[in-house]
Each structure stands twice: as C-alpha cells, then as structure tokens.
Design a protein around this motif. Structure first.
Motif, PDB file in Angstrom:
ATOM      1  N   GLY A  24       0.778  -1.227   0.000  1.00 24.28           N
ATOM      2  CA  GLY A  24       0.000   0.000   0.000  1.00 24.28           C
ATOM      3  C   GLY A  24       0.811   1.279   0.000  1.00 24.28           C
ATOM      4  N   GLY A  25       2.124   1.186  -0.222  1.00 21.45           N
ATOM      5  CA  GLY A  25       2.964   2.379  -0.185  1.00 21.45           C
ATOM      6  C   GLY A  25       3.448   2.812  -1.552  1.00 21.45           C
ATOM      7  N   VAL A  26       4.265   3.867  -1.558  1.00 21.48           N
ATOM      8  CA  VAL A  26       4.720   4.461  -2.815  1.00 21.48           C
ATOM      9  C   VAL A  26       6.213   4.271  -3.071  1.00 21.48           C
ATOM     10  N   SER A  27       6.932   3.661  -2.148  1.00 19.06           N
ATOM     11  CA  SER A  27       8.368   3.470  -2.336  1.00 19.06           C
ATOM     12  C   SER A  27       8.630   2.459  -3.449  1.00 19.06           C
ATOM     13  N   THR A  28       9.822   2.564  -4.041  1.00 16.58           N
ATOM     14  CA  THR A  28      10.192   1.686  -5.150  1.00 16.58           C
ATOM     15  C   THR A  28      11.551   1.055  -4.884  1.00 16.58           C
ATOM     16  N   GLY A  29      11.951   0.142  -5.768  1.00 13.44           N
ATOM     17  CA  GLY A  29      13.262  -0.485  -5.651  1.00 13.44           C
ATOM     18  C   GLY A  29      13.306  -1.518  -4.544  1.00 13.44           C
ATOM     19  N   LEU A  30      14.450  -1.611  -3.862  1.00 13.34           N
ATOM     20  CA  LEU A  30      14.628  -2.605  -2.806  1.00 13.34           C
ATOM     21  C   LEU A  30      13.620  -2.434  -1.681  1.00 13.34           C
ATOM     22  N   VAL A  31      13.165  -1.201  -1.450  1.00 13.49           N
ATOM     23  CA  VAL A  31      12.247  -0.926  -0.347  1.00 13.49           C
ATOM     24  C   VAL A  31      10.825  -0.703  -0.858  1.00 13.49           C
ATOM     25  N   ALA A  32      10.515  -1.257  -2.008  1.00  6.02           N
ATOM     26  CA  ALA A  32       9.206  -1.047  -2.630  1.00  6.02           C
ATOM     27  C   ALA A  32       8.075  -1.324  -1.655  1.00  6.02           C
ATOM     28  N   GLY A  33       7.117  -0.388  -1.610  1.00  3.88           N
ATOM     29  CA  GLY A  33       5.962  -0.545  -0.737  1.00  3.88           C
ATOM     30  C   GLY A  33       5.866   0.551   0.305  1.00  3.88           C
ATOM     31  N   LEU A  34       5.360   0.194   1.472  1.00  7.00           N
ATOM     32  CA  LEU A  34       5.050   1.154   2.539  1.00  7.00           C
ATOM     33  C   LEU A  34       6.234   1.302   3.501  1.00  7.00           C
ATOM     34  N   ASN A  35       7.384   1.673   2.965  1.00  5.41           N
ATOM     35  CA  ASN A  35       8.567   1.850   3.802  1.00  5.41           C
ATOM     36  C   ASN A  35       8.453   3.144   4.608  1.00  5.41           C
ATOM     37  N   VAL A  36       8.583   3.047   5.936  1.00  5.80           N
ATOM     38  CA  VAL A  36       8.481   4.226   6.804  1.00  5.80           C
ATOM     39  C   VAL A  36       9.797   4.531   7.512  1.00  5.80           C
ATOM     40  N   GLY A  37      10.872   3.847   7.106  1.00  4.13           N
ATOM     41  CA  GLY A  37      12.136   3.987   7.811  1.00  4.13           C
ATOM     42  C   GLY A  37      12.994   5.131   7.320  1.00  4.13           C
ATOM     43  N   ASP A 244      20.267  -2.109   1.242  1.00  6.56           N
ATOM     44  CA  ASP A 244      19.254  -1.338   1.959  1.00  6.56           C
ATOM     45  C   ASP A 244      18.066  -2.243   2.273  1.00  6.56           C
ATOM     46  N   TYR A 245      17.258  -1.823   3.235  1.00  3.84           N
ATOM     47  CA  TYR A 245      16.055  -2.580   3.587  1.00  3.84           C
ATOM     48  C   TYR A 245      15.010  -1.622   4.126  1.00  3.84           C
ATOM     49  N   GLY A 246      13.749  -1.982   3.984  1.00  4.70           N
ATOM     50  CA  GLY A 246      12.665  -1.142   4.467  1.00  4.70           C
ATOM     51  C   GLY A 246      12.267  -1.478   5.889  1.00  4.70           C
ATOM     52  N   ARG A 247      11.440  -0.613   6.449  1.00  2.49           N
ATOM     53  CA  ARG A 247      10.890  -0.850   7.791  1.00  2.49           C
ATOM     54  C   ARG A 247       9.378  -0.710   7.726  1.00  2.49           C
ATOM     55  N   GLN A 248       8.667  -1.611   8.423  1.00  5.77           N
ATOM     56  CA  GLN A 248       7.232  -1.489   8.555  1.00  5.77           C
ATOM     57  C   GLN A 248       6.911  -0.850   9.916  1.00  5.77           C
ATOM     58  N   VAL A 249       5.675  -0.432  10.062  1.00  5.55           N
ATOM     59  CA  VAL A 249       5.296   0.262  11.286  1.00  5.55           C
ATOM     60  C   VAL A 249       4.090  -0.412  11.924  1.00  5.55           C
ATOM     61  N   SER A 250       4.079  -0.430  13.245  1.00  2.89           N
ATOM     62  CA  SER A 250       2.951  -0.905  14.028  1.00  2.89           C
ATOM     63  C   SER A 250       2.468   0.274  14.872  1.00  2.89           C
ATOM     64  N   ILE A 251       1.150   0.471  14.901  1.00  2.32           N
ATOM     65  CA  ILE A 251       0.589   1.728  15.414  1.00  2.32           C
ATOM     66  C   ILE A 251      -0.575   1.450  16.358  1.00  2.32           C
ATOM     67  N   ILE A 252      -0.662   2.258  17.418  1.00  2.00           N
ATOM     68  CA  ILE A 252      -1.830   2.202  18.307  1.00  2.00           C
ATOM     69  C   ILE A 252      -2.118   3.617  18.818  1.00  2.00           C
ATOM     70  N   GLY A 253      -3.390   3.910  19.045  1.00  2.68           N
ATOM     71  CA  GLY A 253      -3.759   5.249  19.528  1.00  2.68           C
ATOM     72  C   GLY A 253      -5.155   5.264  20.118  1.00  2.68           C
ATOM     73  N   LEU A 254      -5.489   6.391  20.701  1.00  7.30           N
ATOM     74  CA  LEU A 254      -6.800   6.599  21.323  1.00  7.30           C
ATOM     75  C   LEU A 254      -7.593   7.607  20.511  1.00  7.30           C
ATOM     76  N   GLY A 255      -8.801   7.245  20.162  1.00  7.12           N
ATOM     77  CA  GLY A 255      -9.668   8.180  19.451  1.00  7.12           C
ATOM     78  C   GLY A 255     -10.130   9.297  20.372  1.00  7.12           C
TER      79      GLY A 255
END
Length: 256
Positions: A24-37, A244-255
């Motif tokens: 679901g992300g826009v990164s390309t190449g080795l880190v293609a996808g939802l890289n947030v790192g 190089d390598y990408g990083r994924q993210v895990s998220i939690i919050g209060l509405g």
C-alpha cells in the motif's frame, strides 16, 4: 493504488491499532511498498507519504509519533506530539492522550502493542532480542501503570517478526539467554548446523508479557523473513547482500 494492509489483533479489538507491512505504499526499488524507515536510503518524500498513509489507515487525523530506536529497555511517556528531529532515543512509548498515534518501526524485531481500555492508556514497544531480554516490555507496562493502567487489565499483541524457523543463532547467543534464566532454553530448537540454534523471539516476548502479569497476550504468528510480499526483513536483505532494507510500522492510539 493498492490499499494499505492492516493486520489487527483480536486482543486489542475496540482500540485503534494495526500492524502494517509493505503493501500500500509508494516506495520503489529494494524498499518497494510502505517503507516508513528514515534510516533507509529511500526518498524522504516517499517515506513521508507512506507515514501519512499508515496513520490514516489507523486513525485519520491523528498525529503519528515515533522514536529513535536503539535496542534499549527504555520507555517514554508522550503527552504531546514532537517533531521527527526531536525523537527520543528509546524503544517504547505510552500515552493517555487522544489523537496521538504511537508508532514502532521493525524489520524482524517484534512490535508489541498494549492497551488498558478502562484506563484509556496505550503503549507500543520495539522488542528485538536485546530489548526483550533487557526488559523493554516490563518498562512499557510500568510506564502505562504510571498513567493509571493496571497490568491485569492490559492486553498485548505481538505483531509480525522473524519466526523461529527463520532465526538461526549461535552458541554465544543461546548461552546469553540460558545464563539469564535456564528456563529460556525452551525457546531454542536445534539448528541445522553444529553450534547453532533456532530462536523463537515471539514466544520469548509472550513469555515475558505473561510473567509480568498480563492476562491477555496474543501472538499473530506472522514471519517477516519468510513472507517477502508482505513484510520487510533486515535478515533477509542481509543474507542477499542487499545494501538497503525497508521498515514497517505498528501503530496504536486513542480516538477523541
């Protein structure tokens, strides 16, 4: 445009959260996808867009805060958003403030999300082997208690991380855990080579959570190393000699 993939835990139902991967992300190449790192060599604009998409997939309009992770046992309490350049050096964060999203970046280490729904307190921890044995989950629980949570009410979930079948370690690594607690030997299986073992990081982290008094602990059982289409993996990139390598993210919050 593909949608952001959000893996959710039953244990955290009713709380805004998600363990994201690379889809679901826009990164390309080795880190293609939802890289947030930001530590990767990716285009900063792509990383910023991926972070925006990640936050919107969990709690639209909320502010995502992350850390400068250093494999420590340290947890920080977040009472207001801070700029990316002012990120604390720590490996867990907690809050009781609505509208804040706590984010943990991983690429094989175990992300752990916590919630005490009754108290309105949430937390997130980065539990690689160093942080896990050092007590990062214990620090997270203590920081949540300081905000009014109670450990018997805290639910926790362990997200995508490297699985035992993919995590070969040497005798020195094994001895470090065995010397810390002889019972830790149960988290190791014989490796395919002499002097090597297969370490179950997810099970070890779950054990530490249960030993701390948490009654609800969920393991998602998702292997970052083996599932290249869904997750980034530092070890997989290392084994391939990739720069190089990408990083994924895990998220939690209060509405609100």
């Amino acid at each position: 445009m593909s949608a952001v993939e959000v893996n959710r835990a039953r244990a955290l139902e009713g709380v805004a959260h998600g363990f994201l991967g690379r889809r679901g992300g826009v990164s390309t190449g080795l880190v293609a996808g939802l890289n947030v790192g930001t530590g990767s060599q990716d285009d900063p604009a792509a990383i910023a867009e991926n972070r925006r998409r990640a936050a919107d997939a969990i709690l639209p309009g909320a502010r995502l805060v992350t850390l400068y992770q250093v494999h420590s046992p340290d947890a920080v309490t977040v009472l207001e958003p801070f700029e990316e350049r002012l990120r604390p050096r720590a490996d867990a964060l907690v809050t009781d403030r609505p509208g804040l999203l706590l984010g943990i970046l991983t690429a094989d280490c175990a992300p752990v999300l916590f919630a005490d729904r009754e108290a309105g307190v949430v937390g997130a921890a980065h539990a690689g082997w160093k942080g896990a044995i050092g007590g990062v989950t214990d620090s997270t629980i203590a920081a949540m208690e300081a905000l009014g949570a109670r450990r018997e009410r805290i639910a926790a979930a362990i997200g995508p991380c490297i699985a035992r079948a993919s995590y070969e370690v040497d005798d020195g690594f094994f001895r470090r855990f065995a010397e810390h607690d002889p019972a830790n030997e149960r988290f190791f299986a014989d490796g395919g080579r002499a002097g090597h073992h297969q370490f179950d990081l997810e099970a070890y982290v779950a054990h530490r959570l249960a030993a701390a008094g948490l009654r609800t602990v969920e393991m998602l059982g998702l292997d970052t190393y083996a599932d290249e289409s869904r997750f980034y993996s530092f070890r997989r990139a290392t084994h391939r000699g990739e720069p190089d390598y990408g990083r994924q993210v895990s998220i939690i919050g209060l509405g609100a």
